[in-house]
Design a protein around this motif. Sequence first.
Motif, PDB file in Angstrom:
ATOM      1  N   ALA A  94       0.823  -1.213   0.000  1.00 18.36           N
ATOM      2  CA  ALA A  94       0.000   0.000   0.000  1.00 18.36           C
ATOM      3  C   ALA A  94       0.855   1.260   0.000  1.00 18.36           C
ATOM      4  O   ALA A  94       0.410   2.319  -0.463  1.00 18.36           O
ATOM      5  CB  ALA A  94      -0.932  -0.002   1.217  1.00 18.36           C
ATOM      6  N   GLN A  95       2.084   1.155   0.516  1.00 15.58           N
ATOM      7  CA  GLN A  95       2.986   2.306   0.540  1.00 15.58           C
ATOM      8  C   GLN A  95       3.792   2.444  -0.746  1.00 15.58           C
ATOM      9  O   GLN A  95       4.246   3.547  -1.077  1.00 15.58           O
ATOM     10  CB  GLN A  95       3.961   2.179   1.726  1.00 15.58           C
ATOM     11  N   HIS A  96       3.954   1.339  -1.473  1.00 15.29           N
ATOM     12  CA  HIS A  96       4.842   1.337  -2.640  1.00 15.29           C
ATOM     13  C   HIS A  96       4.114   1.332  -3.974  1.00 15.29           C
ATOM     14  O   HIS A  96       4.748   1.534  -5.018  1.00 15.29           O
ATOM     15  CB  HIS A  96       5.780   0.131  -2.570  1.00 15.29           C
ATOM     16  N   TYR A  97       2.809   1.076  -3.962  1.00 12.20           N
ATOM     17  CA  TYR A  97       2.023   1.069  -5.194  1.00 12.20           C
ATOM     18  C   TYR A  97       0.881   2.070  -5.058  1.00 12.20           C
ATOM     19  O   TYR A  97       0.269   2.173  -3.992  1.00 12.20           O
ATOM     20  CB  TYR A  97       1.431  -0.318  -5.466  1.00 12.20           C
ATOM     21  N   PRO A  98       0.537   2.790  -6.118  1.00  8.47           N
ATOM     22  CA  PRO A  98      -0.566   3.766  -6.014  1.00  8.47           C
ATOM     23  C   PRO A  98      -1.943   3.121  -5.872  1.00  8.47           C
ATOM     24  O   PRO A  98      -2.876   3.776  -5.397  1.00  8.47           O
ATOM     25  CB  PRO A  98      -0.455   4.562  -7.317  1.00  8.47           C
ATOM     26  N   TYR A  99      -2.055   1.862  -6.306  1.00  2.67           N
ATOM     27  CA  TYR A  99      -3.336   1.155  -6.196  1.00  2.67           C
ATOM     28  C   TYR A  99      -3.151  -0.067  -5.287  1.00  2.67           C
ATOM     29  O   TYR A  99      -2.180  -0.817  -5.434  1.00  2.67           O
ATOM     30  CB  TYR A  99      -3.834   0.696  -7.570  1.00  2.67           C
ATOM     31  N   PHE A 100      -4.107  -0.239  -4.384  1.00  2.00           N
ATOM     32  CA  PHE A 100      -4.013  -1.331  -3.418  1.00  2.00           C
ATOM     33  C   PHE A 100      -5.425  -1.784  -3.071  1.00  2.00           C
ATOM     34  O   PHE A 100      -6.339  -0.973  -2.939  1.00  2.00           O
ATOM     35  CB  PHE A 100      -3.300  -0.854  -2.154  1.00  2.00           C
ATOM     36  N   ALA A 101      -5.600  -3.089  -2.928  1.00  6.21           N
ATOM     37  CA  ALA A 101      -6.907  -3.626  -2.534  1.00  6.21           C
ATOM     38  C   ALA A 101      -6.724  -4.741  -1.515  1.00  6.21           C
ATOM     39  O   ALA A 101      -5.778  -5.527  -1.587  1.00  6.21           O
ATOM     40  CB  ALA A 101      -7.653  -4.157  -3.752  1.00  6.21           C
ATOM     41  N   TRP A 102      -7.644  -4.774  -0.571  1.00  5.56           N
ATOM     42  CA  TRP A 102      -7.703  -5.825   0.460  1.00  5.56           C
ATOM     43  C   TRP A 102      -9.161  -6.271   0.520  1.00  5.56           C
ATOM     44  O   TRP A 102     -10.019  -5.581   1.054  1.00  5.56           O
ATOM     45  CB  TRP A 102      -7.225  -5.238   1.787  1.00  5.56           C
ATOM     46  N   LEU A 103      -9.451  -7.403  -0.102  1.00  8.05           N
ATOM     47  CA  LEU A 103     -10.811  -7.909  -0.202  1.00  8.05           C
ATOM     48  C   LEU A 103     -10.975  -9.115   0.714  1.00  8.05           C
ATOM     49  O   LEU A 103     -10.144 -10.026   0.696  1.00  8.05           O
ATOM     50  CB  LEU A 103     -11.141  -8.311  -1.646  1.00  8.05           C
ATOM     51  N   GLU A 104     -12.052  -9.116   1.484  1.00  4.87           N
ATOM     52  CA  GLU A 104     -12.345 -10.228   2.389  1.00  4.87           C
ATOM     53  C   GLU A 104     -13.730 -10.770   2.039  1.00  4.87           C
ATOM     54  O   GLU A 104     -14.735 -10.378   2.629  1.00  4.87           O
ATOM     55  CB  GLU A 104     -12.268  -9.768   3.843  1.00  4.87           C
TER      56      GLU A 104
END
Length: 557
Positions: free
Chosen positions: A186-196
Amino acid sequence: MTRIVLIDNHDSFTHLLADLVDTAIGVYPTIIDRDAELPDADCYIISPGPGHPADDLPAARAALHSGRPVVGVCLGHQMIAHEAGAVVDVAANPMHGLTSTITYQGQHYEVTRYHSLDVTEPAGSTFEQLGLNILARAEDSTVMALAHATKPHYGVQFHPESHGTQGGATILGDMLWKALNPFQWAQHYPYFAWLEFEGRTTIAAGRTPTTLPLGDASPTAAPIVGALTYEANGLRDGSTDLDADQQVFFHAEQFIVLPNLLDDSHLPTACPKISAPQIAHSREQYTQLVARAQEAITHGQSYELCLTTKATATIDTDGTPIGPAEDLALYQALRSRVAAPMAGLLISPTVSIISASPERFIDAHDGTIRAQPIKGTRPRGATEEEDAALAAELANSAKDHAENLMIVDVLRNDLHRSCQRHSIVVEHCAALHSYPRVHQLVSTITGQLHTDPATALMRAFPGGSMTGAPKQRSMEILAELEGAPRGFYSGIMGYLHGEHMDFSMLIRTAVRTGNLLEYGAGGAITRLSKPDEEYDEVRVKLLPFELLCGHPIRGTS
């Protein structure tokens, strides 16, 4: 895709280990020979094998010196310890095909051992002084799992891939998680997802934005992750013509899938301070809108209208820009207060979506598509007796069953646009589901696809449970009544990976733009609706936002 390289040290179980890696985190590793040149990777796994860690093992040695995460199994475990200065010699308790009990992360596991050597402390030194943390021992004190204190190196002496090992995928997945440290993405890429989604955890990250790829179901296609606003196809029922400005999707350069949810030990904390939320419509204003919706129903313009409102709050930044760390903390705060089967977080340069959704919109796997609309909600009771009464009242509510049935028929029609004839099946209609905060009626409809999943997704969009019926006219009436776009609320979020996809309905969802949080809520209006009860239902659905903000909603009276 996340790149994992498995170094084969000429063991007889390497392909079993590769399969277990896929089970543990959803990535099948590239297998290379121990003498091969080491390719670049996000993580290396050093396999078991014959010999001693001081032997000539060029690929494994290069992995340990690469600066990349490493997970070692048996011989690989011994190499990590040996590199740190530990002794690897003939074991005091050698075992081959026998099991031992270990305690790892507070859980007991039976694990299979195949080793003639073991790891011990050198004379005059301790593992702690060598920078090694012991994570598990067997009953005979043999070191069974360790981690390097300053490097992302983790090792297990036992064989997690053995038929005789219990929880091998869980332990290996935990070590790979720690080695990869996906939250740093999340700190190194502009797009981040965490799906549960339904007990599974998907973590994805990428640099390249894209749009929803219609017509492409190549099984080798890289994952696409993201979200659509409610207005993404111009509120044209089933249109596949999408506005690029109404969607946030990215190519997933990192993508792992765990078969479980994360426990709190993995998670960020320290949620930022949030103001008291303000609702857009008072009780009087909303009940007037309900009356107007019922007037449209009376005159034959609709059978059911999913009327919505929104609440807003601001994050106290103290002048500091809000970034991924705050989004992660906000999502963790929401998920800890409101457990939900289709929860998730999406971070992008322009907007962040923080969702505790209970509802799946659509998923597709191996040619079968499934929709699971929700209609009918009651709060949980304060006592067992009250809770049971509320559940029974919902289960027997003619009004709520009618709402649900109308949306079931809408979704059956929507899926027919993309499915083989006569393949649509209603597996469950208005089944009662109880969640920590609410009781709800959930239906399940399936069909057999004759088109690619992304096209099928859009032919059913927007979700009928958030429009009403008939969809097209209902959307037109709702746009007039609500007077403002819904944005990502009532849209969808999820992923598409070849022939597989899974998307949640974005309800019980906070959308962050800058330091502003918006949260939508609503309910289905029918001829049988009572305006005050509809506002009460909206208040129930606003509870997750109140819990996230830590303050009651203002402006309701």
